[in-house]
Design a protein around this motif. Sequence first.
Motif, PDB file in Angstrom:
ATOM      1  N   PRO B  56      24.511  -7.791   8.641  1.00 19.92           N
ATOM      2  CA  PRO B  56      23.245  -8.282   9.195  1.00 19.92           C
ATOM      3  C   PRO B  56      22.350  -7.123   9.640  1.00 19.92           C
ATOM      4  N   ALA B  57      21.048  -7.357   9.599  1.00 24.93           N
ATOM      5  CA  ALA B  57      20.072  -6.358  10.031  1.00 24.93           C
ATOM      6  C   ALA B  57      20.474  -5.749  11.372  1.00 24.93           C
ATOM      7  N   ALA B  58      20.968  -6.596  12.283  1.00 22.45           N
ATOM      8  CA  ALA B  58      21.272  -6.138  13.640  1.00 22.45           C
ATOM      9  C   ALA B  58      22.395  -5.105  13.656  1.00 22.45           C
ATOM     10  N   LEU B  59      23.172  -5.012  12.565  1.00 18.98           N
ATOM     11  CA  LEU B  59      24.227  -4.004  12.531  1.00 18.98           C
ATOM     12  C   LEU B  59      23.800  -2.771  11.752  1.00 18.98           C
ATOM     13  N   ASP B  61      20.595  -1.284  12.319  1.00 21.64           N
ATOM     14  CA  ASP B  61      19.450  -0.675  12.983  1.00 21.64           C
ATOM     15  C   ASP B  61      19.741  -0.698  14.477  1.00 21.64           C
ATOM     16  N   TRP B  62      19.827   0.483  15.078  1.00 24.27           N
ATOM     17  CA  TRP B  62      20.265   0.550  16.475  1.00 24.27           C
ATOM     18  C   TRP B  62      19.336  -0.165  17.439  1.00 24.27           C
ATOM     19  N   VAL B  67      17.791  -3.636  22.190  1.00 27.15           N
ATOM     20  CA  VAL B  67      16.883  -4.653  22.734  1.00 27.15           C
ATOM     21  C   VAL B  67      17.608  -5.694  23.608  1.00 27.15           C
ATOM     22  N   PRO B  68      18.711  -6.327  23.123  1.00 24.97           N
ATOM     23  CA  PRO B  68      19.350  -7.316  24.011  1.00 24.97           C
ATOM     24  C   PRO B  68      20.013  -6.680  25.230  1.00 24.97           C
TER      25      PRO B  68
ATOM     26  N   SER C 114      26.215   2.717  10.585  1.00 21.45           N
ATOM     27  CA  SER C 114      25.927   3.849  11.467  1.00 21.45           C
ATOM     28  C   SER C 114      26.942   3.877  12.615  1.00 21.45           C
ATOM     29  N   PRO C 115      27.083   5.034  13.294  1.00 22.40           N
ATOM     30  CA  PRO C 115      28.066   5.127  14.385  1.00 22.40           C
ATOM     31  C   PRO C 115      27.938   4.020  15.434  1.00 22.40           C
ATOM     32  N   LEU C 116      26.706   3.806  15.935  1.00 22.09           N
ATOM     33  CA  LEU C 116      26.553   2.799  16.983  1.00 22.09           C
ATOM     34  C   LEU C 116      26.958   1.417  16.478  1.00 22.09           C
ATOM     35  N   SER C 117      26.526   1.081  15.251  1.00 20.51           N
ATOM     36  CA  SER C 117      26.857  -0.221  14.693  1.00 20.51           C
ATOM     37  C   SER C 117      28.357  -0.355  14.457  1.00 20.51           C
ATOM     38  N   ALA C 118      28.994   0.751  14.051  1.00 16.85           N
ATOM     39  CA  ALA C 118      30.432   0.701  13.817  1.00 16.85           C
ATOM     40  C   ALA C 118      31.173   0.452  15.127  1.00 16.85           C
TER      41      ALA C 118
END
Lengths: 201, 201, 201
Positions: B56-59, B61-62, B67-68, C114-118
């Motif tokens: 998903p987009a949310a995963l 793009d940091w 934001v939440p 990306s790291p944060l998403s991971a």
Amino acid sequence: MALHVFDLVGIFVFGITGALVGVRKNLDVFGILVLSLVTGLGGGFLRDVLIGATPPAALQDWRYLVVPVVAGLVTFFLHPRIGRVERLVNIFDAAGLALFCVIGARKALEVGLSPLSAAMLGTISGIGGGVIRDVLSGRVPVVLRSEIYATPAFLGAGIVVLASAFDYDALWVPFAAAVVCFLIRLVAIRRGWNAPLPRTT
Amino acid sequence: MALHVFDLVGIFVFGITGALVGVRKNLDVFGILVLSLVTGLGGGFLRDVLIGATPPAALQDWRYLVVPVVAGLVTFFLHPRIGRVERLVNIFDAAGLALFCVIGARKALEVGLSPLSAAMLGTISGIGGGVIRDVLSGRVPVVLRSEIYATPAFLGAGIVVLASAFDYDALWVPFAAAVVCFLIRLVAIRRGWNAPLPRTT
Amino acid sequence: MALHVFDLVGIFVFGITGALVGVRKNLDVFGILVLSLVTGLGGGFLRDVLIGATPPAALQDWRYLVVPVVAGLVTFFLHPRIGRVERLVNIFDAAGLALFCVIGARKALEVGLSPLSAAMLGTISGIGGGVIRDVLSGRVPVVLRSEIYATPAFLGAGIVVLASAFDYDALWVPFAAAVVCFLIRLVAIRRGWNAPLPRTT
């Protein structure tokens, strides 16, 4: 072809169970339609997402949206007076369980899952809609509390998987599998069949 | 571009509703942040998984994660004293519903879903976050219990779909659609608009 | 290789927590097995669906189905007498959390997040099974109510992500990350570590 009909009938009967639960919870007609839609389509969404068949069939064909809406409206106008709701939920739910476990197993075989996994996916498809319905409406999921429930679904899916493993592809196999699941579940409800409980001291 | 902003604003306001419910349930700050994250991102996760747009987009793009978290922290420090929480939840929730139904419909059209299915996916995107928030925090989902809720989302998504069907792609269409959904929902809350209830004897 | 073992052990311990909750809720053996299966496999399903790795690993390898069933049966026969169930749930749950946050982070890095998403996906994998278990059995999800829970998972996943960012790929990194998550969670339970609560007047 037969499977397509199975799917729509399964969505219809699950939609009815969702609407009946909504009636019982005294929701208004839109709440009832929402519950009818998620119950009818939930198991199939889960199945299609798990095998990566996205967007799910129900989002690509308008009939999949119309069927649960009709189920919800019919139930809203014709639902029984207080008292028999829970029994009707159980019967329609058993029919949906039977149809969805068969379709789920077939779809899983089509995408190349192993026999055991296909039986598992069939079971998940069968129980998914009811779990979503019960969680949203604040009931203990029927698959946890009720007489044997996942087992008949696993058996129904298993028959489909076994027949396919032996390359036996007669038209009556899915019908027989659904009937076996449906009847075992109905008898289980009737007789109050439960599996052993954990021992307590 | 506008859609991207819609998405982030929608996540922010849904994040606030999650955090407010967490405040009301007297969760600690981490529990509040979890509820803020799942409420803000839940509807979009559901939408992206259903159309197969994974991850998903949310995963990817940091900013979608920040934001939440910001919404949760702001709410934690600035939440109102007891009494007005539920009303604030409803207002921010209406804004999130309006933004998400529009984005969901647009994304569905982009991946080639039919008009009816796109309106449906928009509705699912709109109501998804709130359903996840309410189920996790043990509330009856607002989509079931409240004044008309799925209907304004379906209308908002429907406007986007109709405009696209007529190849009319002006920038104000998504704005107008979101405003229509938001206002109908607010008026419904204010006036206590409910759909008909099932008859009982 | 090590990750594969991590995954199966994580499924086993989460399966035990599901079965223990089922025992406590006095479900029959089939209900217990269902809860064991969804708790053991739920987090991984969520993880795989979110990164688009469908069908999930658990549906492609029969061992993934056998492990939670064995966990459920062992628990059914050997569960402790009343009184210590909740504590056991917490300990096994901490182990599952630790293992799954590490695997989730690794899988996310493998598909290029990306790291944060991971780190985020690792956290979701870790908390997913417990959330599903608690929602199905009508408990407030442990991630919301308990002492710090998502934070140790995020830390464990973060260690994996950081090591990978520095191209440091030693075998002990996932082990250390899991141990850090597990210990922090255990100490948090023991000491009753909670984050600050929202102020009330």
